[in-house]
Design a protein around this motif. Structure first.
Motif, PDB file in Angstrom:
ATOM      1  N   TRP A  16      -1.261  -8.883  19.952  1.00 32.91           N
ATOM      2  CA  TRP A  16      -2.618  -9.093  20.058  1.00 32.91           C
ATOM      3  C   TRP A  16      -3.378  -7.862  18.992  1.00 32.91           C
ATOM      4  O   TRP A  16      -4.444  -8.238  18.176  1.00 32.91           O
ATOM      5  CB  TRP A  16      -3.140  -8.965  21.386  1.00 32.91           C
ATOM      6  N   GLU A  17      -2.938  -6.590  19.141  1.00 29.77           N
ATOM      7  CA  GLU A  17      -3.438  -5.516  18.111  1.00 29.77           C
ATOM      8  C   GLU A  17      -3.349  -5.861  16.829  1.00 29.77           C
ATOM      9  O   GLU A  17      -4.091  -5.646  16.069  1.00 29.77           O
ATOM     10  CB  GLU A  17      -3.040  -4.387  18.739  1.00 29.77           C
TER      11      GLU A  17
ATOM     12  N   MET B 221      -2.554  -8.968  15.240  1.00 29.49           N
ATOM     13  CA  MET B 221      -3.542  -9.919  14.810  1.00 29.49           C
ATOM     14  C   MET B 221      -4.804  -9.840  14.855  1.00 29.49           C
ATOM     15  O   MET B 221      -5.472  -9.953  13.888  1.00 29.49           O
ATOM     16  CB  MET B 221      -3.049 -11.309  15.494  1.00 29.49           C
ATOM     17  N   ASN B 222      -5.436  -9.050  15.609  1.00 29.56           N
ATOM     18  CA  ASN B 222      -6.731  -8.849  15.850  1.00 29.56           C
ATOM     19  C   ASN B 222      -7.231  -7.850  14.741  1.00 29.56           C
ATOM     20  O   ASN B 222      -8.125  -7.881  14.064  1.00 29.56           O
ATOM     21  CB  ASN B 222      -7.238  -8.294  17.071  1.00 29.56           C
ATOM     22  N   GLY B 223      -6.276  -6.930  14.225  1.00 22.93           N
ATOM     23  CA  GLY B 223      -6.483  -5.928  13.226  1.00 22.93           C
ATOM     24  C   GLY B 223      -6.785  -6.863  11.741  1.00 22.93           C
ATOM     25  O   GLY B 223      -7.370  -6.370  10.879  1.00 22.93           O
ATOM     26  N   TRP B 224      -5.770  -7.809  11.678  1.00 23.37           N
ATOM     27  CA  TRP B 224      -5.771  -8.594  10.623  1.00 23.37           C
ATOM     28  C   TRP B 224      -7.213  -9.125  10.482  1.00 23.37           C
ATOM     29  O   TRP B 224      -7.925  -9.485   9.437  1.00 23.37           O
ATOM     30  CB  TRP B 224      -4.953  -9.763  10.641  1.00 23.37           C
ATOM     31  N   VAL B 225      -7.815  -9.840  11.637  1.00 28.22           N
ATOM     32  CA  VAL B 225      -9.129 -10.385  11.560  1.00 28.22           C
ATOM     33  C   VAL B 225     -10.254  -9.426  11.306  1.00 28.22           C
ATOM     34  O   VAL B 225     -10.874  -9.849  10.571  1.00 28.22           O
ATOM     35  CB  VAL B 225      -9.192 -11.203  13.115  1.00 28.22           C
ATOM     36  N   TYR B 226     -10.218  -8.334  11.973  1.00 33.53           N
ATOM     37  CA  TYR B 226     -11.141  -7.488  11.781  1.00 33.53           C
ATOM     38  C   TYR B 226     -11.402  -7.024  10.115  1.00 33.53           C
ATOM     39  O   TYR B 226     -12.266  -6.911   9.449  1.00 33.53           O
ATOM     40  CB  TYR B 226     -10.845  -6.013  12.350  1.00 33.53           C
TER      41      TYR B 226
ATOM     42  N   GLY C  53      -0.993  -5.865  30.548  1.00 30.29           N
ATOM     43  CA  GLY C  53      -0.795  -4.993  30.031  1.00 30.29           C
ATOM     44  C   GLY C  53       0.884  -4.974  29.173  1.00 30.29           C
ATOM     45  O   GLY C  53       1.517  -4.013  28.957  1.00 30.29           O
ATOM     46  N   ASP C  54       1.630  -6.234  29.454  1.00 26.72           N
ATOM     47  CA  ASP C  54       2.809  -6.289  28.783  1.00 26.72           C
ATOM     48  C   ASP C  54       2.765  -5.976  27.343  1.00 26.72           C
ATOM     49  O   ASP C  54       1.960  -6.082  26.408  1.00 26.72           O
ATOM     50  CB  ASP C  54       3.268  -7.906  28.702  1.00 26.72           C
ATOM     51  N   GLU C  55       3.820  -4.875  26.882  1.00 25.96           N
ATOM     52  CA  GLU C  55       3.743  -4.085  25.896  1.00 25.96           C
ATOM     53  C   GLU C  55       3.891  -4.886  24.338  1.00 25.96           C
ATOM     54  O   GLU C  55       3.222  -4.767  23.625  1.00 25.96           O
ATOM     55  CB  GLU C  55       4.853  -3.076  25.712  1.00 25.96           C
ATOM     56  N   GLU C  56       4.848  -6.063  24.599  1.00 29.16           N
ATOM     57  CA  GLU C  56       4.850  -6.841  23.355  1.00 29.16           C
ATOM     58  C   GLU C  56       3.582  -7.778  23.047  1.00 29.16           C
ATOM     59  O   GLU C  56       3.232  -7.951  21.998  1.00 29.16           O
ATOM     60  CB  GLU C  56       6.281  -7.666  23.505  1.00 29.16           C
TER      61      GLU C  56
ATOM     62  N   THR D  53     -12.052 -13.784  17.554  1.00 27.26           N
ATOM     63  CA  THR D  53     -11.212 -13.189  16.645  1.00 27.26           C
ATOM     64  C   THR D  53      -9.881 -14.127  16.530  1.00 27.26           C
ATOM     65  O   THR D  53      -8.728 -13.747  16.425  1.00 27.26           O
ATOM     66  CB  THR D  53     -10.602 -11.795  17.234  1.00 27.26           C
ATOM     67  N   ASN D  54     -10.133 -15.579  16.594  1.00 27.91           N
ATOM     68  CA  ASN D  54      -9.193 -16.374  16.401  1.00 27.91           C
ATOM     69  C   ASN D  54      -9.383 -17.505  15.221  1.00 27.91           C
ATOM     70  O   ASN D  54      -8.851 -18.348  14.835  1.00 27.91           O
ATOM     71  CB  ASN D  54      -9.027 -17.272  17.796  1.00 27.91           C
TER      72      ASN D  54
END
Length: 593
Positions: free
Chosen positions: A250-251, A253-258, A242-245, A125-126
């Motif tokens: 990550w969520e 930018m991955n959403g954009w990729v999906y 699990g750092d929130e920021e 996903t990059n």
């Protein structure tokens, strides 16, 4: 029982009665064009069982077949080859028995049969999907469709590589240089936007390396000490903690990729039944390492790392758990395979569509799963394929020199437009119809060019060469299909519902029927070999046979109504088999061209 099975049985009976010997098998081949016959029995292998002159043995068996098999018209022997002529009535009966043309050749899965899971695509996903992904997707999708047509239940899946240092590189570059831009603000597909930042990271990384080297640091040390690389490593640690920021970025930018991937998959015409994500599976497998330690499948070294010794099987020792207890890729793959069987208990085997650079990895994976005692491990298959090269050379994602899948799909349509206009084939089309046709031709050319080649072979892909209306190409086959549709439109007032009886076949009609008859067994052969190339080349042979028929036999100007009706029916059947075959390759056929 088909003709070959019937002949095999009767040849064995002939040998038993004439020579009092038992044959284990009978070898067949297509009769060579220069000889009279429809199918040939090779006599030479029989000499291991039956002693004597191969010509005399062939003649004796031939006489027996003419006397005992209704469909055998005559036989002749050339050296050690028994050529068998089949009565026209056999082919006409076969033709009359074809029902539901749209399903001809396709089997349906039986209740209780084990399913097959086919994995393909599995991108990172990059970056956007590129030409290499196209071959992967086309192969995986087509093999899934072929397996389904052969009578198996199939699940299509992918594992999305959505975690790791490469993902953090894109995230960090966007965070540093993105100024908050989004797919909406830039007008770019999300996977392209994220891919741009993967390239940006590499550019900045090289600058950091150059700066450190100018200060006297060695190249190897500079690569490890580059500030931007260290920051990416820290970002990965934050994600794993699990750092929130970090997780939120990550969520996003991955959403954009999906979203971007979904558009590409739709344009490419592939789909999936279920998805797996590495972020959910990267911790799987550890429990089975513990089990394997207890049963002796694995052993622990003094430093605490866990290994599998495969040297007795001709392979190396394989690390399955690091000394610090963290998993490696093989651990994750072990866990993911087992998880899939838990999720889909009816799955009895899996096909992994992955490039040939991973051949060794899959040998090791399958062997370890067998050693762990999983019965289904014997039904695992690595659909290994060669790289796709372009006339300009290799592609490199991090340097931004890949051939983007979306760009290639557009380029194929544009090339189809240019060639179609040069040939002047589109009179009477409006602009929308033309664009749809360009897309159909362009994508068909791309898919066929890639799928007609044996998966294991490397491909040099030339877009212009693939879009040719002559030769072994997708557009040539599409054009033949469209030509048949034109004939059928002219024959709309002819009643073709009646069955054909007691007709003497023209040689070209018979050859065409023989080719049509091969389609069901060709699907089974392609499924057994996980090879869309077998389907592609079958369809090409069928099209060549039809064009020979078309050039030598008048369809609508036949001498009798019976001949005209039969030839229209035959043309319709051939066009449907072309359509069915191309359906298995994920290729559309146009009604007009």
């Amino acid at each position: 029982m088909n003709l070959q099975q019937e002949l095999s049985h009767q040849v064995k009976e002939a040998v038993k009665k004439i020579y009092q010997k038992e044959l284990d098998s009978v070898e067949f081949q297509a009769t060579r064009k220069e000889f009279v016959g429809d199918i040939t029995v090779v006599v030479f292998p029989m000499l291991r069982v039956v002693k004597g002159n191969p010509v005399q043995i062939g003649e004796a068996i031939g006489d027996y077949l003419v006397e005992h098999v209704e469909d055998v018209k005559a036989c002749n022997v050339v050296k050690g080859f028994l050529n068998i002529e089949i009565n026209d009535s056999f082919y006409i009966n076969f033709f009359n028995q074809i029902k539901e043309l749209s399903k001809y050749g396709f089997e349906t899965s039986k209740e209780g049969d084990k399913a097959v899971m086919v994995e393909y695509s599995s991108p990172n996903t990059n970056k956007p999907l590129h030409l290499g992904h196209i071959r992967n997707n086309l192969l995986g999708y087509s093999v899934a469709e072929i397996l389904k047509a052969s009578g198996k239940k199939v699940y299509k899946t992918q594992i999305i590589n959505d975690r790791g240092i490469h993902i953090c590189k894109s995230m960090l570059a966007w965070k540093r240089f993105g100024n908050g831009e989004t797919p909406e603000s830039t007008g770019l597909k999300g996977d392209k936007l994220v891919g741009n930042y993967y390239v940006k990271f590499d550019q900045e990384y090289k600058k950091d390396i150059a700066k450190l080297m100018s200060e006297g640091v060695s190249e190897d040390d500079a690569k490890k000490q580059a500030p931007i690389f260290i920051e990416a490593q820290n970002m990965l640690r934050k994600w794993e903690a699990g750092d929130e920021e970090t997780v939120a970025l990550w969520e996003k930018m991955n959403g954009w990729v999906y979203d971007g991937f979904d558009i590409t998959y739709k344009n490419l015409g592939v789909d999936f039944d279920c998805l797996y994500y590495e972020s959910n599976t990267y911790l799987l497998g550890k429990e089975f390492i513990d089990q394997g330690l207890k049963t002796g499948v694995f052993y622990k070294k003094d430093d605490g790392s866990v290994w599998c010794d495969l040297t007795n099987e001709g392979l190396d020792e394989k690390l399955v758990l690091r000394a610090d207890g963290t998993a490696v890729y093989i651990t994750q793959d072990i866990g993911t395979a087992i998880q899939r069987i838990k999720d889909y208990p009816d799955v009895g085997g899996m096909v992994y569509t992955v490039g040939n650079e991973q051949d060794y990895h899959f040998k090791v994976l399958f062997l370890i799963l067998k050693k762990l005692g999983f019965d289904w491990a014997k039904n695992l298959y690595h659909l290994s394929y060669g790289m796709v090269d372009l006339p300009t050379g290799k592609m490199k994602s991090r340097e931004g020199t890949v051939v983007d899948a979306d760009d290639l799909i557009v380029e194929m349509a544009n090339t189809a437009e240019t060639i179609s206009q040069e040939l002047g084939k589109l009179d009477g089309y409006n602009n929308d119809e033309k664009q749809d046709l360009y897309n159909t031709i362009g994508l068909g050319a791309l898919k066929y060019f890639i799928l007609k080649v044996d998966p294991k072979k490397r491909i040099l892909f030339d877009p212009k060469e693939s879009i040719d209306f002559q030769g072994n190409t997708g557009p040539f086959i599409q054009y033949t299909y469209a030509r048949i549709q034109s004939i059928l439109r002219k024959a709309e007032d002819i009643d073709t519902s009646a069955s054909i009886e007691n007709m003497v076949l023209h040689e070209k009609e018979k050859e065409l029927l023989k080719q049509v008859q091969l389609f069901p067994e060709t699907i089974q052969l392609a499924a057994d070999n996980f090879s869309p190339a077998i389907i592609a080349n079958y369809v090409y042979d069928l099209v060549k046979e039809f064009n020979s028929f078309y050039q030598n036999v008048s369809i609508l100007g036949a001498n009798s109504d019976v001949e005209k009706v039969f030839r229209v029916q035959l043309s319709k059947t051939v066009s449907q088999v072309i359509k069915n075959g191309f359906l298995l390759l994920g290729i559309q056929v146009p009604e007009r061209m």
